[in-house]
Write an enzyme that holds these catalytic residues in place. Structure first.
Site, PDB file in Angstrom:
ATOM      1  N   ASP A 184      65.487  38.862  63.046  1.00  0.00           N
ATOM      2  CA  ASP A 184      64.980  38.394  61.401  1.00  0.00           C
ATOM      3  C   ASP A 184      65.921  37.257  60.862  1.00  0.00           C
ATOM      4  OD1 ASP A 184      64.336  38.429  58.776  1.00  0.00           O
ATOM      5  OD2 ASP A 184      66.095  39.475  57.959  1.00  0.00           O
ATOM      6  N   ASP A 193      66.512  36.071  56.964  1.00  0.00           N
ATOM      7  CA  ASP A 193      67.336  36.123  55.529  1.00  0.00           C
ATOM      8  C   ASP A 193      68.133  37.068  55.480  1.00  0.00           C
ATOM      9  OD1 ASP A 193      66.620  33.270  54.404  1.00  0.00           O
ATOM     10  OD2 ASP A 193      64.671  34.393  54.225  1.00  0.00           O
ATOM     11  N   GLU A 249      60.643  45.275  46.751  1.00  0.00           N
ATOM     12  CA  GLU A 249      60.723  44.554  48.495  1.00  0.00           C
ATOM     13  C   GLU A 249      61.923  46.377  48.836  1.00  0.00           C
ATOM     14  OE1 GLU A 249      61.252  40.983  49.696  1.00  0.00           O
ATOM     15  OE2 GLU A 249      62.914  41.892  51.142  1.00  0.00           O
ATOM     16  N   SER A 298      60.335  35.278  61.092  1.00  0.00           N
ATOM     17  CA  SER A 298      61.157  35.575  59.476  1.00  0.00           C
ATOM     18  C   SER A 298      60.213  35.931  58.633  1.00  0.00           C
ATOM     19  CB  SER A 298      62.077  34.226  59.503  1.00  0.00           C
ATOM     20  OG  SER A 298      62.507  34.234  58.419  1.00  0.00           O
ATOM     21  N   ALA A 299      59.932  36.426  57.666  1.00  0.00           N
ATOM     22  CA  ALA A 299      59.364  35.795  56.701  1.00  0.00           C
ATOM     23  C   ALA A 299      59.257  34.538  55.468  1.00  0.00           C
ATOM     24  CB  ALA A 299      58.385  37.357  55.950  1.00  0.00           C
ATOM     25  N   LYS A 305      55.970  42.308  59.948  1.00  0.00           N
ATOM     26  CA  LYS A 305      56.193  41.709  61.122  1.00  0.00           C
ATOM     27  C   LYS A 305      56.283  41.691  61.669  1.00  0.00           C
ATOM     28  CE  LYS A 305      60.279  39.984  59.978  1.00  0.00           C
ATOM     29  NZ  LYS A 305      61.530  39.442  58.989  1.00  0.00           N
ATOM     30  N   ASP A 331      66.900  42.990  58.133  1.00  0.00           N
ATOM     31  CA  ASP A 331      68.197  44.105  56.960  1.00  0.00           C
ATOM     32  C   ASP A 331      66.990  44.599  56.707  1.00  0.00           C
ATOM     33  OD1 ASP A 331      66.423  41.383  56.126  1.00  0.00           O
ATOM     34  OD2 ASP A 331      67.609  41.922  54.404  1.00  0.00           O
TER      35      ASP A 331
HETATM   36  P1  TMP Z   1      63.262  37.347  56.134  1.00  0.00           P
HETATM   37  O1  TMP Z   1      61.762  38.173  56.440  1.00  0.00           O
HETATM   38  O2  TMP Z   1      64.121  36.093  56.986  1.00  0.00           O
HETATM   39  O3  TMP Z   1      64.400  38.759  55.563  1.00  0.00           O
HETATM   40  O4  TMP Z   1      62.679  36.500  55.017  1.00  0.00           O
HETATM   41  C1  TMP Z   1      62.136  37.430  53.665  1.00  0.00           C
HETATM   42  C2  TMP Z   1      63.154  36.382  52.185  1.00  0.00           C
HETATM   43  O5  TMP Z   1      63.096  35.752  51.410  1.00  0.00           O
HETATM   44  C3  TMP Z   1      62.280  38.744  51.712  1.00  0.00           C
HETATM   45  O6  TMP Z   1      64.157  38.944  50.634  1.00  0.00           O
HETATM   46  C4  TMP Z   1      62.010  38.145  50.133  1.00  0.00           C
HETATM   47  C5  TMP Z   1      62.541  36.630  50.378  1.00  0.00           C
HETATM   48  N1  TMP Z   1      61.798  35.871  49.296  1.00  0.00           N
HETATM   49  C6  TMP Z   1      62.379  34.885  48.280  1.00  0.00           C
HETATM   50  O7  TMP Z   1      62.838  34.858  47.998  1.00  0.00           O
HETATM   51  N2  TMP Z   1      61.385  33.897  47.385  1.00  0.00           N
HETATM   52  C7  TMP Z   1      60.433  33.967  47.589  1.00  0.00           C
HETATM   53  O8  TMP Z   1      59.613  32.904  46.654  1.00  0.00           O
HETATM   54  C8  TMP Z   1      59.806  35.031  48.725  1.00  0.00           C
HETATM   55  C9  TMP Z   1      58.093  34.881  48.803  1.00  0.00           C
HETATM   56  C10 TMP Z   1      60.824  35.995  49.302  1.00  0.00           C
END
Ligand code: TMP
Length: 288
Positions: free
Chosen positions: A38, A40, A85, A153-154, A202, A229
């Site tokens: 991942d 973030d 979340e 990554s999301a 994911k 995470d």
């Molecule tokens: P990841 O898959 O890399 O962990 O990323 C997803 C993270 O992005 C998740 O914890 C929520 C965050 N996010 C924001 O901070 N702002 C937003 O507008 C959106 C849609 C997600």
């Protein structure tokens, strides 16, 4: 060695299982190995000097990209939906519709605001995004040994890649599966490519054609180290055929008291508030 690197905040439910998995990864050697991670709060830091660090989406919530009103709207969305979340009382199934609503609304706001491709670079430069300590070294160890690294990554691919360009480097062994922005001929955001990827979808369903070919090319690599995470990250390797060993390392940064038992149950190794990639690096050094 892993405990030495991490100090006290390392939790392992079953040491025998973890030892066997690590031994399998070492025995399988570098040619059977791949890493899926991942981004973030896994490769990037959750906080620095007591202040929360931003995410890929968060990086764009700056004055260079959005006016004050839009920033407020996005921050309000985050306040509402991030609580969902990480809510320890809700199931992933219950959370999914809220995540779709969060991502869709945020992306609509970005498109309406006509985000410019050129502003991404500056937004990253001015943000407080920080890669974890020794993340760069991790990229190098894996690249030197031609171990493929999938960053799943999301977040937003274009932002994530800019972070890598600025804070580390985009090495040839790295593949990114994430939400890619679509720009018009004037470099203005008009949409996103393919299916939306949020924290809880994911899995193989979110993989594009290019990811299919990525896995096809490395189908002889049956051993995986998965880094994440979020409980949603546990499914990032679901699209890999014939997995032999998958060692799952979970980074827990939020609501530790509530989530720790669940994380210990689901992940092989849980690292609480770890601002480094040291534990993964110990493992990678042993395999390579
Ligand atoms: P990841 O898959 O890399 O962990 O990323 C997803 C993270 O992005 C998740 O914890 C929520 C965050 N996010 C924001 O901070 N702002 C937003 O507008 C959106 C849609 C997600």
């Amino acid at each position: 060695k892993m405990r030495e690197e991490k100090g006290g905040k390392i939790f392992i439910k079953d040491e025998d299982v973890v030892s066997k998995k690590i031994q399998n990864l070492i025995d399988g050697g570098v040619d059977s190995f791949q890493v899926i991670s991942d981004f973030d709060r896994t490769l990037s830091r959750a906080s620095y000097n007591g202040e929360k660090c931003t995410t890929c989406h968060g990086i764009l919530e700056s004055s260079i990209v959005f006016n004050e009103e839009t920033q407020k709207d996005l921050a309000a969305l985050k306040k509402r939906f991030y609580a969902i979340e990480i809510d320890p009382t809700m199931t992933i199934e219950e959370k999914c519709p809220y995540m779709v609503e969060w991502w869709e609304t945020a992306h609509k706001i970005m498109i309406k605001s006509k985000v410019k491709r050129t502003s991404i670079q500056q937004a990253v430069t001015e943000s407080n995004v920080i890669l974890k300590d020794n993340c760069k070294e991790m990229f190098q160890i894996l690249n030197q040994n031609s171990v493929p690294l999938l960053i799943f990554s999301a977040g937003i691919a274009d932002v994530l890649m800019e972070v890598l360009y600025q804070k580390s480097s985009f090495l040839p062994n790295i593949k990114v599966v994430s939400n890619f922005m679509k720009f018009d001929e004037n470099g203005v955001l008009v949409g996103f490519e393919g299916e939306l990827i949020h924290v809880y979808n994911k899995n193989e369903g979110a993989l594009t054609d290019s990811a299919y070919w990525y896995f096809e090319d490395i189908k002889h690599r049956h051993n995986i180290c998965l880094l994440g995470d979020s409980m949603g990250d546990l499914h990032m390797a679901d699209g890999v055929p014939d997995v032999n060993t998958c060692l799952k390392i979970g980074y827990l940064n939020e609501k530790v008291e509530h989530l720790l038992p669940r994380y210990i149950d689901a992940w092989d190794i849980v690292l609480v508030d770890d601002p480094t990639m040291d534990v993964a690096n110990v493992l990678f050094a042993a395999i390579t």
